[in-house]
Design a protein around this motif. Structure first.
Motif, PDB file in Angstrom:
ATOM      1  N   GLU A  19     -17.328  -6.603   2.538  1.00  0.00           N
ATOM      2  CA  GLU A  19     -16.206  -7.461   2.977  1.00  0.00           C
ATOM      3  C   GLU A  19     -15.677  -8.296   1.816  1.00  0.00           C
ATOM      4  N   LEU A  20     -16.611  -8.919   1.088  1.00  0.00           N
ATOM      5  CA  LEU A  20     -16.183  -9.772  -0.028  1.00  0.00           C
ATOM      6  C   LEU A  20     -15.569  -8.933  -1.149  1.00  0.00           C
ATOM      7  N   GLY A  21     -16.106  -7.738  -1.334  1.00  0.00           N
ATOM      8  CA  GLY A  21     -15.555  -6.828  -2.343  1.00  0.00           C
ATOM      9  C   GLY A  21     -14.116  -6.457  -2.018  1.00  0.00           C
ATOM     10  N   LEU A  22     -13.828  -6.268  -0.728  1.00  0.00           N
ATOM     11  CA  LEU A  22     -12.456  -5.948  -0.310  1.00  0.00           C
ATOM     12  C   LEU A  22     -11.533  -7.156  -0.491  1.00  0.00           C
ATOM     13  N   LEU A  23     -12.050  -8.350  -0.224  1.00  0.00           N
ATOM     14  CA  LEU A  23     -11.243  -9.562  -0.453  1.00  0.00           C
ATOM     15  C   LEU A  23     -10.950  -9.721  -1.951  1.00  0.00           C
ATOM     16  N   LEU A  24     -11.946  -9.393  -2.774  1.00  0.00           N
ATOM     17  CA  LEU A  24     -11.742  -9.446  -4.227  1.00  0.00           C
ATOM     18  C   LEU A  24     -10.640  -8.466  -4.631  1.00  0.00           C
ATOM     19  N   GLN A  25     -10.709  -7.247  -4.087  1.00  0.00           N
ATOM     20  CA  GLN A  25      -9.689  -6.244  -4.400  1.00  0.00           C
ATOM     21  C   GLN A  25      -8.296  -6.739  -3.997  1.00  0.00           C
ATOM     22  N   GLU A  26      -8.192  -7.338  -2.796  1.00  0.00           N
ATOM     23  CA  GLU A  26      -6.909  -7.892  -2.324  1.00  0.00           C
ATOM     24  C   GLU A  26      -6.409  -8.958  -3.291  1.00  0.00           C
ATOM     25  N   HIS A  27      -7.332  -9.824  -3.714  1.00  0.00           N
ATOM     26  CA  HIS A  27      -6.966 -10.904  -4.635  1.00  0.00           C
ATOM     27  C   HIS A  27      -6.427 -10.333  -5.952  1.00  0.00           C
ATOM     28  N   VAL A  28      -7.103  -9.310  -6.457  1.00  0.00           N
ATOM     29  CA  VAL A  28      -6.695  -8.676  -7.716  1.00  0.00           C
ATOM     30  C   VAL A  28      -5.303  -8.049  -7.553  1.00  0.00           C
ATOM     31  N   GLU A  29      -5.085  -7.340  -6.446  1.00  0.00           N
ATOM     32  CA  GLU A  29      -3.805  -6.663  -6.218  1.00  0.00           C
ATOM     33  C   GLU A  29      -2.670  -7.671  -6.027  1.00  0.00           C
ATOM     34  N   GLU A  30      -2.989  -8.827  -5.416  1.00  0.00           N
ATOM     35  CA  GLU A  30      -1.965  -9.869  -5.246  1.00  0.00           C
ATOM     36  C   GLU A  30      -1.666 -10.570  -6.571  1.00  0.00           C
ATOM     37  N   SER A  31      -2.652 -10.596  -7.465  1.00  0.00           N
ATOM     38  CA  SER A  31      -2.485 -11.316  -8.737  1.00  0.00           C
ATOM     39  C   SER A  31      -1.542 -10.606  -9.690  1.00  0.00           C
ATOM     40  N   PRO A  33       1.211  -7.173  -9.617  1.00  0.00           N
ATOM     41  CA  PRO A  33       1.781  -6.057  -8.846  1.00  0.00           C
ATOM     42  C   PRO A  33       1.571  -4.691  -9.495  1.00  0.00           C
ATOM     43  N   PHE A  34       1.189  -4.651 -10.767  1.00  0.00           N
ATOM     44  CA  PHE A  34       1.063  -3.356 -11.444  1.00  0.00           C
ATOM     45  C   PHE A  34      -0.354  -2.796 -11.447  1.00  0.00           C
ATOM     46  N   VAL A  35      -1.293  -3.586 -10.942  1.00  0.00           N
ATOM     47  CA  VAL A  35      -2.676  -3.103 -10.980  1.00  0.00           C
ATOM     48  C   VAL A  35      -2.826  -1.942  -9.987  1.00  0.00           C
ATOM     49  N   TRP A  36      -3.662  -0.987 -10.301  1.00  0.00           N
ATOM     50  CA  TRP A  36      -3.823   0.176  -9.421  1.00  0.00           C
ATOM     51  C   TRP A  36      -4.423  -0.254  -8.090  1.00  0.00           C
ATOM     52  N   ARG A  37      -3.862   0.335  -7.012  1.00  0.00           N
ATOM     53  CA  ARG A  37      -4.253  -0.039  -5.641  1.00  0.00           C
ATOM     54  C   ARG A  37      -5.386   0.836  -5.104  1.00  0.00           C
ATOM     55  N   ILE A  38      -6.240   0.210  -4.330  1.00  0.00           N
ATOM     56  CA  ILE A  38      -7.304   0.997  -3.691  1.00  0.00           C
ATOM     57  C   ILE A  38      -6.709   1.748  -2.488  1.00  0.00           C
ATOM     58  N   ARG A 129     -14.074  -8.472 -17.012  1.00  0.00           N
ATOM     59  CA  ARG A 129     -12.689  -7.990 -17.007  1.00  0.00           C
ATOM     60  C   ARG A 129     -11.966  -8.638 -15.851  1.00  0.00           C
ATOM     61  N   TYR A 130     -10.754  -9.102 -16.102  1.00  0.00           N
ATOM     62  CA  TYR A 130      -9.938  -9.610 -14.995  1.00  0.00           C
ATOM     63  C   TYR A 130      -8.485  -9.337 -15.321  1.00  0.00           C
ATOM     64  N   VAL A 131      -7.648  -9.203 -14.280  1.00  0.00           N
ATOM     65  CA  VAL A 131      -6.264  -8.825 -14.527  1.00  0.00           C
ATOM     66  C   VAL A 131      -5.439 -10.038 -14.962  1.00  0.00           C
ATOM     67  N   SER A 153      -2.559  -2.207 -21.578  1.00  0.00           N
ATOM     68  CA  SER A 153      -1.118  -2.217 -21.325  1.00  0.00           C
ATOM     69  C   SER A 153      -0.748  -0.986 -20.513  1.00  0.00           C
ATOM     70  N   ARG A 154       0.284  -1.118 -19.694  1.00  0.00           N
ATOM     71  CA  ARG A 154       0.681   0.039 -18.884  1.00  0.00           C
ATOM     72  C   ARG A 154       2.198   0.234 -18.882  1.00  0.00           C
ATOM     73  N   THR A 155       2.590   1.453 -18.564  1.00  0.00           N
ATOM     74  CA  THR A 155       3.948   1.762 -18.177  1.00  0.00           C
ATOM     75  C   THR A 155       3.827   2.953 -17.225  1.00  0.00           C
ATOM     76  N   SER A 156       4.942   3.394 -16.630  1.00  0.00           N
ATOM     77  CA  SER A 156       4.839   4.609 -15.804  1.00  0.00           C
ATOM     78  C   SER A 156       5.266   5.794 -16.664  1.00  0.00           C
ATOM     79  N   ALA A 157       4.879   6.990 -16.259  1.00  0.00           N
ATOM     80  CA  ALA A 157       5.244   8.190 -17.008  1.00  0.00           C
ATOM     81  C   ALA A 157       6.764   8.311 -17.075  1.00  0.00           C
TER      82      ALA A 157
END
Ligand code: COA
Length: 167
Positions: A19-31, A33-38, A129-131, A153-157
């Motif tokens: 549960e906490l791992g999923l909340l962490l993932q949500e927090h990372v994705e909200e932080s 917008p470009f981070v890869w989504r689970i 590591r943190y975003v 660093s990222r970009t899209s193809a």
């Protein structure tokens, strides 16, 4: 705040760690917008990963508990190698404190206890590591003296293709 305890995680904690791992993932994705989504499939795999981590002697998962409720956790891992120096390093791989218990020293205590594990395994350098955009993590790790050393660093193809065409 001293009314919480830190202990090693065990099998009965698996569901709560997921549960906490999923909340962490949500927090990372909200932080950021470009981070890869689970994916939904990815979410289903977390439990198996947590069980494997709890059984791995190079990994330590610590739980913070208040009034019998798990309010946070940290996971650290030690790695040894002979092809690079330092030969033994520690990584903080996951960490989450529930919102209403933040800024009360829970995170600091979790890291303090995790350091005993890193020290007993003779880890010389410690990494995390943190975003970019994770303000809580930035503030917390900087306060503890962690300094960024690598940038991802990222970009899209498609975007890269466009840039190369118009160059
Ligand atoms: C990062 C996190 C674990 C910190 O836990 P915490 O229990 O709130 O941390 P502490 O109370 O021990 O904070 C210690 C110090 O870190 C710094 N800090 C913590 N949160 C901060 C924030 N949001 N902004 C700036 N500095 C912060 C402060 O210097 C703080 O000391 P102070 O409160 O006396 O000023 C928590 O915010 C969290 O779970 N965040 C969401 C998940 C996450 O980002 N995990 C880390 C991924 S690597």
């Amino acid at each position: 705040m001293n009314d919480f305890t830190i202990r090693r995680a065990a099998s009965p904690d698996v569901e709560r760690i997921v549960e906490l791992g999923l909340l962490l993932q949500e927090h990372v994705e909200e932080s950021n917008p470009f981070v890869w989504r689970i994916t939904e499939e990815g979410k289903k795999l977390i439990k198996k990963k947590v069980e494997a981590d709890l059984a791995n002697s190079n990994v330590l998962v610590l739980i913070a508990e208040a009034d019998g409720e798990v309010i946070g956790y940290v996971q650290g891992e030690v790695t040894s190698r002979s092809d690079h120096v330092p030969g033994t390093v520690g990584q903080v791989s996951r960490m989450y404190v529930v919102k209403q218990f933040r800024r009360r020293g829970v995170g600091r205590r979790l890291i303090k206890e995790l350091c005993k594990f890193f020290n007993s395994n003779k880890a010389e350098d410690l990494t995390v590591r943190y975003v970019i955009g994770n303000k809580e993590a930035e503030g917390f790790w900087r306060k503890l003296g962690f300094e960024p050393i690598i940038t991802t660093s990222r970009t899209s193809a498609t975007e890269l293709d466009h840039k190369l065409r118009s160059w």
